[in-house]
Every structure is written in structure tokens, then in C-alpha cells.
Design an enzyme around this catalytic site. Structure first.
Site, PDB file in Angstrom:
ATOM      1  N   TYR A 141       0.826  -1.212   0.000  1.00  0.00           N
ATOM      2  CA  TYR A 141       0.000   0.000   0.000  1.00  0.00           C
ATOM      3  C   TYR A 141       0.861   1.264   0.000  1.00  0.00           C
ATOM      4  O   TYR A 141       0.409   2.331  -0.402  1.00  0.00           O
ATOM      5  CB  TYR A 141      -0.930   0.036   1.219  1.00  0.00           C
ATOM      6  CG  TYR A 141      -2.038  -1.001   1.194  1.00  0.00           C
ATOM      7  CD1 TYR A 141      -2.191  -1.861   0.117  1.00  0.00           C
ATOM      8  CD2 TYR A 141      -2.926  -1.120   2.244  1.00  0.00           C
ATOM      9  CE1 TYR A 141      -3.191  -2.809   0.099  1.00  0.00           C
ATOM     10  CE2 TYR A 141      -3.938  -2.068   2.237  1.00  0.00           C
ATOM     11  CZ  TYR A 141      -4.055  -2.915   1.157  1.00  0.00           C
ATOM     12  OH  TYR A 141      -5.052  -3.852   1.136  1.00  0.00           O
ATOM     13  N   LYS A 186       3.102 -15.338   2.510  1.00  0.00           N
ATOM     14  CA  LYS A 186       3.020 -16.078   1.246  1.00  0.00           C
ATOM     15  C   LYS A 186       4.460 -16.407   0.857  1.00  0.00           C
ATOM     16  O   LYS A 186       4.964 -16.021  -0.212  1.00  0.00           O
ATOM     17  CB  LYS A 186       2.303 -15.200   0.201  1.00  0.00           C
ATOM     18  CG  LYS A 186       1.991 -15.881  -1.104  1.00  0.00           C
ATOM     19  CD  LYS A 186       0.869 -16.889  -1.022  1.00  0.00           C
ATOM     20  CE  LYS A 186       0.654 -17.552  -2.384  1.00  0.00           C
ATOM     21  NZ  LYS A 186      -0.193 -18.749  -2.316  1.00  0.00           N
ATOM     22  N   ASP A 219      -3.346 -18.012   1.764  1.00  0.00           N
ATOM     23  CA  ASP A 219      -4.501 -18.607   1.084  1.00  0.00           C
ATOM     24  C   ASP A 219      -5.170 -19.669   1.949  1.00  0.00           C
ATOM     25  O   ASP A 219      -6.398 -19.709   2.083  1.00  0.00           O
ATOM     26  CB  ASP A 219      -4.129 -19.150  -0.305  1.00  0.00           C
ATOM     27  CG  ASP A 219      -2.758 -19.786  -0.351  1.00  0.00           C
ATOM     28  OD1 ASP A 219      -2.052 -19.766   0.672  1.00  0.00           O
ATOM     29  OD2 ASP A 219      -2.381 -20.339  -1.408  1.00  0.00           O
ATOM     30  N   ASP A 243      -5.442  -6.559   5.914  1.00  0.00           N
ATOM     31  CA  ASP A 243      -6.622  -5.804   5.493  1.00  0.00           C
ATOM     32  C   ASP A 243      -7.735  -6.778   5.109  1.00  0.00           C
ATOM     33  O   ASP A 243      -8.892  -6.660   5.526  1.00  0.00           O
ATOM     34  CB  ASP A 243      -6.217  -4.929   4.292  1.00  0.00           C
ATOM     35  CG  ASP A 243      -7.271  -3.882   3.965  1.00  0.00           C
ATOM     36  OD1 ASP A 243      -8.223  -3.725   4.745  1.00  0.00           O
ATOM     37  OD2 ASP A 243      -7.137  -3.232   2.909  1.00  0.00           O
ATOM     38  N   ASP A 247     -11.233  -8.157   7.607  1.00  0.00           N
ATOM     39  CA  ASP A 247     -12.626  -8.041   7.163  1.00  0.00           C
ATOM     40  C   ASP A 247     -13.294  -9.413   7.174  1.00  0.00           C
ATOM     41  O   ASP A 247     -14.456  -9.551   7.549  1.00  0.00           O
ATOM     42  CB  ASP A 247     -12.709  -7.429   5.760  1.00  0.00           C
ATOM     43  CG  ASP A 247     -12.944  -5.925   5.823  1.00  0.00           C
ATOM     44  OD1 ASP A 247     -12.543  -5.326   6.843  1.00  0.00           O
ATOM     45  OD2 ASP A 247     -13.516  -5.363   4.876  1.00  0.00           O
TER      46      ASP A 247
END
Ligand code: NAD
Length: 362
Positions: A141, A186, A219, A243, A247
């Protein structure tokens, strides 16, 4: 104790839910003999309308001087033109950066009374008590962004120091819980994730030998968070993965309106806000769920002021309110919903009882 708290109501339902949180803080001060100086400042769309800036210099300065900051939410259709030069969300990003807040904490502990409202089967949710710690100031970001005619790129960068401090924070928080940290990355594909994994392993091994650290690929984590959420205690991850996962984790609780968050840096000052946005669809109707904001006030007492007993008092009062079936429209079956004011009063009433019990124990 004396504490200076800046209140940033913001936009939409922000002023409605922060008023509820302020009531809980004021009652806490009165009950336990503290002096909280609560001062309101502008942020977001309300600040753009008044000053042209989403984060006026006076607001940032007041937050820097304060012991803690309580925020409602920013944004709304009035300021949502994507081509606009100033947008409410810029105020929030600038505030996090200005205060050096690098760790975002989102505790998720579904309450028995709201399990039915979640889209996950209730038997998977009973006993879930997890804390997601998201890195907030690095990663993709904030990396360099490039756009050419037929391609674009976003650079994902992390330094060792950025990873160390957030992993350290997660491990320290785990020590106060079940001493288990899941670091999400990851590492089978990304170099930043391989660095993340190396640093997380070293910090945990050298500084927190009493904390168990496991690694999980993002994942599979997305899947396990829904299929076996009880397996997790503290989850720490980088900015973008956090992020998305936070959620997803919010769905475990039953409603966005229930969950609080804390953003912390090196210093004492932290930013506390419910995880939801400004909910323009219900703003001004007095029906917003104030629980996420009230629980954010509890996090403020715990993390910035060190008032654990007072924080627990608010949390117990919220649990007792939900137990009593006093539920706002996002949780209640049609026709039986409590208003924002009714939920707030119910929490306050239960704080009175709960806090008295706490005092008797002293
Ligand atoms: P939202 O969280 O505001 O609302 C999503 C849905 O959840 C809506 O149907 C809303 O009515 C409901 N909801 C949210 N909070 C609730 C509460 N306390 N009680 C009952 N129902 C509640 O998300 P959105 O609609 O995507 O965004 C609206 C605006 O908020 C946008 O401008 C967005 O940019 C902004 N936003 C701000 C923040 C922040 O300030 N931290 C976070 C997310 C979104």
C-alpha cells in the site's frame, strides 16, 4: 488518573456511535475517580466542509499531545467523487502516519447472543477468541506506484525493523493470552514474505521462548479462519493480507457494528475506532449499533491508559447487554430492535452494577 482524550466523531454514524463511547468513558471516570478531558476535533468529510482539509493541522497537533484518540468513522457519498483532490479517507491515513501507528489490533470474540447473526454455522463459532494484529504502515500500500499506458505496478517492500516491531508486539500480546501466534505470509512465492518468516521466527525464538509461533500461508489461512476459527489465538500479518483477513474475521462476530479496533505505535498514544465505516445508509436515524465504538473505548482504557479493571468493566457490561437480548437493528429480529440510545443506556446501567462488583473486590 488524568488523561487527555481527543474525540474525532467524523461523518455519518460516526458522531452517533462516538457519543455512546464517550458516555461509557465519562461514566468510567466518575465511577473510578479519574479525570478524562475529552476534546472534540474535526476529521474526514466534516473537516473538509469546515476547513478544506481532511486532517486539519489543529487536529493532528491535538492528537499528538493527547494520551489517546477515539474516532468514529470518515467518508460518505457527499465526498466520494474519485477525482476529488481531497477525500475523507486521506485524513485517516495521514493521522495513522502522523502518530506512527504501525500495529492494528482487531479482537474477535463472538458473543453467544449474536452467533445466529453470523453467516458461519454457530457450532464453529462458540469459544472463538482471536486477535488479529495487522502491520499498518508498510507493504504494497505504501510502495512506489507506477502507471504506463498498458501496464502498472505497485512495489511491496518491508524492512527487518518494520517486521520486528509488529511481530514483537504480537508476541507480547500473546503472552497475556494463550501464548500462541500464527504468522501469516506467502513465503512460497514472495520475497517479502520470506524475510517476514525469517524475522518472525528469530524474534519469537530469541525474545519469546514461552510463546509458540506457527507459520501459515495466507490462502490456506483464509480458508481455516472460517472452517476452524477456534484454533487461533494471535494472528500477525503484513498490511494487505491483514486488510483482507480482518474483514473476513469480522464476519465471525455477526455484525460489523460489534467490533472494535486499536492502532498502536511505539508511544502511548493510540487510535481507537470501531471497524465499520460511516454507514451513510442508516446515518441520522438513531439505529446504529454503538457496541463497536463502546468496546473501542474499552481498548483505549486498556492499551493507552493501562486501566485494565475499567476496560473489563465496559466489556462485561456489553456482554451482559447482549445476554439480555438488547440488540440493535443489525442483530435483532424485525420489530424488536433497540435504538443506539437504548443500547448505550443498557450498557451504562450494567456498568453501574458490574463496576460496583469490581470495587467490592478491591
Ligand atoms: P460501512 O461499514 O459504513 O457499512 C457497511 C454496512 O454495514 C452498511 O449496510 C451499514 O449500514 C452497516 N453498518 C456499519 N456499521 C454499522 C453499525 N454500527 N450499526 C449497524 N449497521 C452498521 O461500509 P461502507 O458502506 O462500505 O462505507 C461507507 C463509508 O464509510 C464510505 O465512505 C467508506 O469509505 C467509509 N469507511 C470508513 C472507514 C473508517 O472511517 N475507518 C472504514 C470503512 C469504510
Amino acid at each position: 488518573m488524568h488523561a487527555d482524550i481527543v474525540v474525532l466523531p467524523g461523518d455519518g454514524i460516526g458522531p452517533e456511535v462516538t457519543a455512546a463511547a464517550v458516555e461509557a468513558l465519562q461514566f468510567t471516570a466518575q465511577r473510578y475517580g479519574h479525570t478524562f478531558r475529552l476534546r472534540e476535533h474535526l476529521i474526514g468529510g466534516a473537516a473538509i466542509d469546515a476547513t478544506g482539509e481532511p486532517l486539519p493541522a489543529a487536529t493532528l497537533e491535538a492528537c499528538r499531545q493527547a494520551d489517546a484518540v477515539l474516532l468514529g468513522a470518515v467518508g460518505g457519498p457527499k465526498w466520494s467523487d474519485p477525482n476529488a483532490k481531497v477525500r475523507p479517507e486521506q485524513g485517516l491515513l495521514a493521522l495513522r502516519k502522523g502518530l506512527g501507528l504501525y500495529a492494528n489490533l482487531r479482537p474477535v470474540r463472538p458473543h453467544p447472543a449474536t452467533l445466529g447473526a453470523a453467516p458461519i454455522k454457530p457450532h464453529l463459532l462458540a469459544g472463538v477468541d482471536l486477535l488479529v494484529v495487522r502491520e499498518l504502515t508498510g507493504g504494497i500500500y505504501f510502495g512506489q506506484k507506477r502507471r504506463e499506458a498498458d501496464r502498472a505496478s505497485d512495489l511491496c517492500e518491508y524492512s527487518t525493523a518494520e517486521i520486528e516491531r509488529v511481530v514483537r508486539r504480537a508476541c507480547a500480546l500473546a503472552r497475556e493470552r494463550r501464548r500462541h501466534v500464527t504468522s501469516v505470509d506467502k513465503a512460497n512465492v514472495l520475497e517479502t514474505s520470506r524475510l517476514w518468516r525469517d524475522v518472525a521466527s528469530r524474534v519469537a525464538r530469541e525474545e519469546f521462548p514461552d510463546v509458540t509461533l506457527e507459520h501459515q500461508l495466507v490462502d490456506s489461512m483464509a480458508m481455516h479462519l472460517l472452517s476452524r476459527p477456534r484454533a487461533y489465538d494471535v494472528v500477525v500479518t503484513e498490511n494487505m493480507f491483514g486488510d483482507i483477513l480482518t474483514d473476513e474475521a469480522s464476519m465471525l462476530a455477526g455484525s460489523m457494528g460489534l467490533l472494535p479496533s486499536a492502532s498502536l505505535g511505539e508511544g502511548r498514544v493510540g487510535l481507537y475506532e470501531p471497524i465499520h465505516g460511516s454507514a451513510p445508509d442508516i446515518a441520522g436515524r438513531g439505529i446504529a449499533n454503538p457496541v463497536g465504538a463502546i468496546l473501542s473505548a474499552a481498548l483505549l482504557l486498556r492499551h493507552s491508559l493501562g486501566l485494565e479493571r475499567e476496560a473489563a468493566c465496559i466489556e462485561q457490561a456489553v456482554a451482559a447487554t447482549l445476554d439480555a437480548g438488547i440488540l440493535s437493528a443489525d442483530l435483532a429480529v424485525a420489530g424488536q430492535a433497540a435504538t443506539t440510545a437504548e443500547v448505550t443506556t443498557a450498557v451504562r446501567d450494567r456498568m453501574e452494577t458490574g463496576c460496583q462488583v469490581a470495587e467490592l473486590r478491591d
